[in-house]
Design a protein around this motif. Structure first.
Motif, mmCIF file in Angstrom:
data_model
loop_
_atom_site.group_PDB
_atom_site.id
_atom_site.type_symbol
_atom_site.label_atom_id
_atom_site.label_comp_id
_atom_site.label_asym_id
_atom_site.label_seq_id
_atom_site.Cartn_x
_atom_site.Cartn_y
_atom_site.Cartn_z
ATOM 1 N N TRP A 130 41.511 40.088 38.963
ATOM 2 C CA TRP A 130 40.870 38.974 38.283
ATOM 3 C C TRP A 130 41.150 37.645 38.990
ATOM 4 O O TRP A 130 42.173 37.480 39.650
ATOM 5 N N ASP A 131 40.245 36.708 38.819
ATOM 6 C CA ASP A 131 40.467 35.347 39.318
ATOM 7 C C ASP A 131 41.264 34.548 38.292
ATOM 8 O O ASP A 131 40.793 33.556 37.731
ATOM 9 N N THR A 132 42.480 34.999 38.053
ATOM 10 C CA THR A 132 43.367 34.327 37.100
ATOM 11 C C THR A 132 44.785 34.410 37.645
ATOM 12 O O THR A 132 45.074 35.225 38.528
ATOM 13 N N THR B 266 43.189 38.865 44.032
ATOM 14 C CA THR B 266 42.086 38.212 43.332
ATOM 15 C C THR B 266 40.816 38.238 44.175
ATOM 16 O O THR B 266 40.853 38.238 45.408
ATOM 17 N N TYR C 158 44.523 44.374 34.965
ATOM 18 C CA TYR C 158 44.221 43.511 36.111
ATOM 19 C C TYR C 158 43.899 44.326 37.355
ATOM 20 O O TYR C 158 42.987 44.004 38.114
ATOM 21 N N PRO D 200 48.475 38.335 35.291
ATOM 22 C CA PRO D 200 48.726 38.557 33.861
ATOM 23 C C PRO D 200 49.837 39.574 33.635
ATOM 24 O O PRO D 200 49.613 40.782 33.727
#
Length: 357
Positions: free
Chosen positions: A324-326, A293, A336, A329
Motif C-alpha cells: 500500500w501507499d501508506t 509501496t 499490506y 501498517p
C-alpha cells in the motif's frame, strides 16, 4: 512445487550439497570467503559475540577472531563510512545494517562515497564493499523494522542491488557480491530466513531442509550478478518478482491454475533485461509483484522497461501488485503484503484482455 531452471552460468561448487536455511547459507558464504581471503572482514551491530540479531554471523568471531568479525557502535553512518575506507585501502568489508530501515543515516556514505569512488578516482580506487541488510516484513516489526527500500538503491549509479529468494542463490550471490569490485547492497528477506512462505500465513510452506533450493554446496561457488532465473516456466503470462514475492507469485499461479512464467530477478539492478524481455515477448502479458509501496517502487521501472522493449508483443496492459501507499501498517502487515489472492486476481485480469486487434 516447480523448481527454478538452473542457470548454466553458475559455477560448479567444489563440495556436495547439504540442507541449509537461508541464514545458514549466508553464514556459509561469509565463512568460505573469510577462509579463502584474509582481506574479508565482517562487522556491524551485534554481529560478533552475539552472532547478529538473526544469528546470521553466529560463530564467525569464534572462528576468525575479533579483528575479522567484530561489533560496532550503533552508528550506521560510521559503519558504512569505515567500510568505505577499508575498501579503498584494499580490504573486502562485509558490513551489516541490522535492519534495512536503519540505512538512512548511512545514505550519504553510500551515495556520495561508496557509489562514486571508482568514477571520481578514474578507477584508481575501487570500493569492494558489501552491505548486508535484512529487509521486508513478516515479523511484526512495525514501521522501523519492516521496510523494503530497494528502489532507493537502484536509483544510485554505482551501486549494485541484490535480493535472493532461496538459500542456494543467497550463498552464490553473496560470494559474488564479496568478490565484486563494486559496492553491493545485499538485501535479505526476513520472511525467507527459515523457509518459503505462500503469503496466506506467517508459517513456512515447507522447511528449507526439505526443499530442493535448500540444498546448498558447502564450498565455494558463484551465482553471477546481473543474472535472472526462470523460477517457474510458463506460457500464458510473465510474472516479474524477487525475494519473498517469488514464492507468493508461485502460490498464486498454482492456486489459479494459470500457466505463469515467474522470473526471479535476483539482481535487481543492474538487472538481466534479456531474460525479462524474452519471457514477456513469449507470453505477451506481464504482472509485476513487489512488497514495497507501489508509487515509485521498482515495479514502475520494470513496467517502463517492458513497455519500451516489448510494446508490440503485449496483449494486455502491464499489471503491478505491490504494498500500500501508506506508512507501514504494523497491525495489518499481512493485509499490506501482496498475497496469492491479489496476485491471482491480477493474473486473471491480464488473461481476460482480448489482445491486439
Amino acid at each position: 512445487m516447480l523448481t527454478k531452471t538452473q542457470d548454466a552460468r553458475i559455477e560448479a561448487a567444489d563440495t556436495a550439497p547439504q540442507p541449509m536455511t537461508m541464514i545458514q547459507a549466508l553464514r556459509s558464504a561469509m565463512d568460505v570467503m573469510m577462509e579463502r581471503d584474509p582481506q574479508v572482514v565482517v562487522f556491524g551491530q551485534d554481529v560478533g559475540y552475539f552472532g547478529g540479531v538473526f544469528r546470521v554471523t553466529e560463530g564467525l568471531q569464534a572462528k576468525y577472531g575479533k579483528t575479522r568479525c567484530f561489533d560496532t557502535p550503533i552508528s550506521e553512518g560510521g559503519i558504512v563510512g569505515v567500510a568505505v575506507g577499508m575498501a579503498a585501502y584494499g580490504l573486502r568489508p562485509v558490513a551489516e545494517i541490522q535492519f534495512a530501515d536503519y540505512f538512512y543515516p548511512a545514505a550519504d556514505q553510500l551515495v556520495s562515497e561508496a557509489a562514486r569512488l571508482r568514477f571520481r578516482s578514474a578507477a584508481d580506487f575501487t570500493c569492494p564493499l558489501t552491505v548486508r541488510m535484512p529487509c521486508g516484513g513478516g515479523i511484526y516489526g512495525g514501521q522501523t523494522h519492516s521496510q523494503s527500500p530497494e528502489a532507493l538503491f537502484t536509483h544510485v549509479c554505482g551501486l549494485r542491488t541484490v535480493m535472493p529468494s532461496n538459500p542456494y542463490d543467497a550463498k552464490g550471490l553473496l560470494i559474488s557480491a564479496i568478490e565484486s569490485e563494486d559496492p553491493v547492497i545485499f538485501l535479505e528477506p526476513k520472511r525467507l530466513y527459515n523457509g518459503p512462505f505462500d503469503g496466506h500465513h506467517d508459517r513456512p510452506v515447507v522447511p528449507w531442509s526439505r526443499h530442493p533450493m535448500g540444498n546448498v554446496p558447502a564450498g565455494h561457488y558463484r551465482v553471477p550478478l546481473e543474472s535472472a532465473a526462470v523460477f517457474r516456466p510458463g506460457s500464458q503470462v510473465t510474472v516479474l518478482a524477487y525475494g519473498t514475492m517469488v514464492w507468493v507469485s508461485e502460490c498464486a499461479a498454482r492456486e489459479t491454475g494459470i500457466d505463469a512464467e515467474i522470473i526471479d530477478l535476483r539482481s535487481i539492478w543492474p538487472m538481466d533485461l534479456d531474460t525479462v524481455v524474452a519471457s514477456v515477448k513469449k507470453t505477451g502479458r506481464c504482472v509485476i509483484v513487489h512488497e514495497a509501496t507501489r508509487t515509485s517502487g521498482f515495479g514502475a521501472e520494470l513496467a517502463a522497461l517492458v513497455q519500451e522493449h516489448c510494446f508490440y508483443h503485449l496483449e494486455a496492459p502491464i499489471e503491478r501488485v505491490a504494498g500500500w501507499d501508506t506508512p507501514y501498517p504494523h497491525a495489518q502487515e499481512w493485509a499490506y503484503f501482496p498475497g496469492p489472492d491479489r496476485v491471482g486476481a491480477a493474473l486473471r485480469r491480464v488473461l481476460e484482455q482480448e489482445g491486439r486487434a
